[in-house]
Design a protein around this motif. Structure first.
Motif, PDB file in Angstrom:
ATOM      1  N   MET A   1       0.647  -0.965  -0.464  1.00 40.97           N
ATOM      2  CA  MET A   1      -0.217   0.208  -0.264  1.00 40.97           C
ATOM      3  C   MET A   1       0.916   1.325  -0.059  1.00 40.97           C
ATOM      4  N   LYS A   2       0.363   2.471  -1.281  1.00 40.51           N
ATOM      5  CA  LYS A   2       1.138   3.710  -1.129  1.00 40.51           C
ATOM      6  C   LYS A   2       1.300   4.459   0.240  1.00 40.51           C
ATOM      7  N   ARG A   3       2.287   5.501   0.476  1.00 42.62           N
ATOM      8  CA  ARG A   3       2.221   5.781   1.668  1.00 42.62           C
ATOM      9  C   ARG A   3       0.777   6.958   1.392  1.00 42.62           C
ATOM     10  N   THR A   4       0.723   7.374   0.386  1.00 40.84           N
ATOM     11  CA  THR A   4      -0.294   8.010   0.215  1.00 40.84           C
ATOM     12  C   THR A   4      -1.633   7.782   0.776  1.00 40.84           C
ATOM     13  N   ASP A   5      -1.681   6.238   0.360  1.00 40.35           N
ATOM     14  CA  ASP A   5      -3.318   5.499   0.089  1.00 40.35           C
ATOM     15  C   ASP A   5      -3.416   5.630   1.489  1.00 40.35           C
ATOM     16  N   LYS A   6      -2.120   5.511   2.628  1.00 43.29           N
ATOM     17  CA  LYS A   6      -2.208   5.264   4.010  1.00 43.29           C
ATOM     18  C   LYS A   6      -2.779   6.203   4.311  1.00 43.29           C
ATOM     19  N   LYS A   7      -1.962   7.592   3.967  1.00 42.79           N
ATOM     20  CA  LYS A   7      -2.736   9.110   4.857  1.00 42.79           C
ATOM     21  C   LYS A   7      -4.108   9.147   4.287  1.00 42.79           C
ATOM     22  N   ILE A   8      -4.572   9.107   3.348  1.00 43.87           N
ATOM     23  CA  ILE A   8      -5.798   8.843   2.883  1.00 43.87           C
ATOM     24  C   ILE A   8      -6.879   8.515   3.714  1.00 43.87           C
ATOM     25  N   ILE A   9      -6.622   7.168   4.108  1.00 49.48           N
ATOM     26  CA  ILE A   9      -7.373   6.045   4.755  1.00 49.48           C
ATOM     27  C   ILE A   9      -7.009   6.679   5.977  1.00 49.48           C
ATOM     28  N   LEU A  10      -6.116   7.185   7.074  1.00 48.41           N
ATOM     29  CA  LEU A  10      -6.148   7.814   8.006  1.00 48.41           C
ATOM     30  C   LEU A  10      -6.991   9.169   8.238  1.00 48.41           C
ATOM     31  N   ILE A  11      -7.574   9.550   7.194  1.00 50.48           N
ATOM     32  CA  ILE A  11      -7.503  11.451   7.123  1.00 50.48           C
ATOM     33  C   ILE A  11      -9.374  11.151   7.035  1.00 50.48           C
ATOM     34  N   ILE A  12      -9.938   9.552   6.330  1.00 50.66           N
ATOM     35  CA  ILE A  12     -11.196   9.310   6.135  1.00 50.66           C
ATOM     36  C   ILE A  12     -11.667   8.723   7.296  1.00 50.66           C
ATOM     37  N   LEU A  13     -11.019   8.074   8.323  1.00 50.15           N
ATOM     38  CA  LEU A  13     -11.174   7.082   9.485  1.00 50.15           C
ATOM     39  C   LEU A  13     -11.230   8.511   9.932  1.00 50.15           C
ATOM     40  N   ALA A  14     -10.346   9.823  10.797  1.00 52.15           N
ATOM     41  CA  ALA A  14     -10.513  10.572  10.977  1.00 52.15           C
ATOM     42  C   ALA A  14     -11.735  11.479  11.384  1.00 52.15           C
ATOM     43  N   VAL A  15     -12.410  11.730  10.095  1.00 54.46           N
ATOM     44  CA  VAL A  15     -13.145  12.180   9.939  1.00 54.46           C
ATOM     45  C   VAL A  15     -14.408  11.839   9.950  1.00 54.46           C
ATOM     46  N   THR A  16     -14.707  10.476   9.864  1.00 55.99           N
ATOM     47  CA  THR A  16     -15.489   9.546   9.775  1.00 55.99           C
ATOM     48  C   THR A  16     -15.690   9.699  12.088  1.00 55.99           C
ATOM     49  N   VAL A  17     -14.681   9.523  12.303  1.00 57.76           N
ATOM     50  CA  VAL A  17     -14.832   9.642  13.887  1.00 57.76           C
ATOM     51  C   VAL A  17     -15.205  11.166  13.882  1.00 57.76           C
ATOM     52  N   TRP A  18     -14.470  11.925  13.877  1.00 53.36           N
ATOM     53  CA  TRP A  18     -15.180  13.710  14.254  1.00 53.36           C
ATOM     54  C   TRP A  18     -16.980  13.073  13.977  1.00 53.36           C
ATOM     55  N   ILE A  19     -17.138  13.451  12.567  1.00 52.99           N
ATOM     56  CA  ILE A  19     -18.720  12.781  12.609  1.00 52.99           C
ATOM     57  C   ILE A  19     -19.419  13.017  13.083  1.00 52.99           C
ATOM     58  N   VAL A  20     -19.020  11.743  13.880  1.00 53.33           N
ATOM     59  CA  VAL A  20     -19.869  10.502  14.852  1.00 53.33           C
ATOM     60  C   VAL A  20     -20.134  11.369  16.309  1.00 53.33           C
ATOM     61  N   MET A  21     -18.860  11.749  16.476  1.00 56.13           N
ATOM     62  CA  MET A  21     -18.620  12.463  18.176  1.00 56.13           C
ATOM     63  C   MET A  21     -18.865  14.199  18.216  1.00 56.13           C
ATOM     64  N   VAL A  22     -19.764  14.831  17.203  1.00 56.65           N
ATOM     65  CA  VAL A  22     -19.108  15.817  17.251  1.00 56.65           C
ATOM     66  C   VAL A  22     -20.973  16.344  17.757  1.00 56.65           C
ATOM     67  N   PRO A  23     -21.900  15.909  17.098  1.00 55.59           N
ATOM     68  CA  PRO A  23     -23.593  15.664  18.101  1.00 55.59           C
ATOM     69  C   PRO A  23     -23.146  15.598  19.215  1.00 55.59           C
ATOM     70  N   LEU A  24     -22.770  14.712  19.382  1.00 55.38           N
ATOM     71  CA  LEU A  24     -22.595  13.877  21.288  1.00 55.38           C
ATOM     72  C   LEU A  24     -21.458  15.274  21.684  1.00 55.38           C
ATOM     73  N   PHE A  25     -21.154  15.922  21.669  1.00 55.69           N
ATOM     74  CA  PHE A  25     -20.597  17.268  22.221  1.00 55.69           C
ATOM     75  C   PHE A  25     -20.910  18.435  21.742  1.00 55.69           C
ATOM     76  N   VAL A  26     -21.968  18.675  21.125  1.00 55.85           N
ATOM     77  CA  VAL A  26     -22.598  20.145  20.839  1.00 55.85           C
ATOM     78  C   VAL A  26     -24.068  20.006  21.617  1.00 55.85           C
ATOM     79  N   LEU A  27     -24.443  18.826  20.979  1.00 50.38           N
ATOM     80  CA  LEU A  27     -25.705  18.624  21.233  1.00 50.38           C
ATOM     81  C   LEU A  27     -25.917  18.304  22.588  1.00 50.38           C
ATOM     82  N   LYS A  28     -25.543  18.645  23.803  1.00 53.32           N
ATOM     83  CA  LYS A  28     -25.822  17.822  24.770  1.00 53.32           C
ATOM     84  C   LYS A  28     -26.701  17.175  25.763  1.00 53.32           C
TER      85      LYS A  28
END
Length: 109
Positions: A1-28
């Motif tokens: 797997m290329k280094r850029t592919d790993k970066k893209i996967i990590l970015i997508i995972l981080a965005v996914t976690v962010w999308i899930v977690m933000v409503p839990l903290f913003v909309l208490k």
């Protein structure tokens, strides 16, 4: 797997976690209920004398409503089966492409 592919996967995972977690903290104070509950409440608001057309099969068999844990288990099993089917077909498509590329390379010689 290329280094850029790993970066893209990590970015997508981080965005996914962010999308899930933000409503839990913003909309208490939000009530994250399910669509079944919302539908039942809406039906009661429209017509309090509404009678369901039928009872679910498992509830009719056991003679009472299913416990929440059993419903959650059945939902998880259904999800697992669906993911398994999707993963199987995706794997078949990937392998088919690899097989076709392999055959094209061998035909050129």
């Amino acid at each position: 797997m290329k280094r850029t592919d790993k970066k893209i996967i990590l970015i997508i995972l981080a965005v996914t976690v962010w999308i899930v977690m933000v409503p839990l903290f913003v909309l208490k104070e939000a009530d994250f209920g399910g669509s079944d509950d919302a539908g039942s409440q809406m039906i009661e608001a429209v017509d309090r004398e509404y009678e369901p057309w039928f009872t679910p099969v498992l509830e009719a068999v056991i003679g009472r409503e299913l416990p929440g844990e059993v419903e959650s288990l059945m939902f998880c099993v259904q999800t697992g089966i669906g993911v398994g089917v999707i993963a199987f077909f995706m794997g078949r498509f990937v392998e088919r492409r690899k097989w076709e590329e392999h055959n094209k390379k061998n035909q050129d010689f």
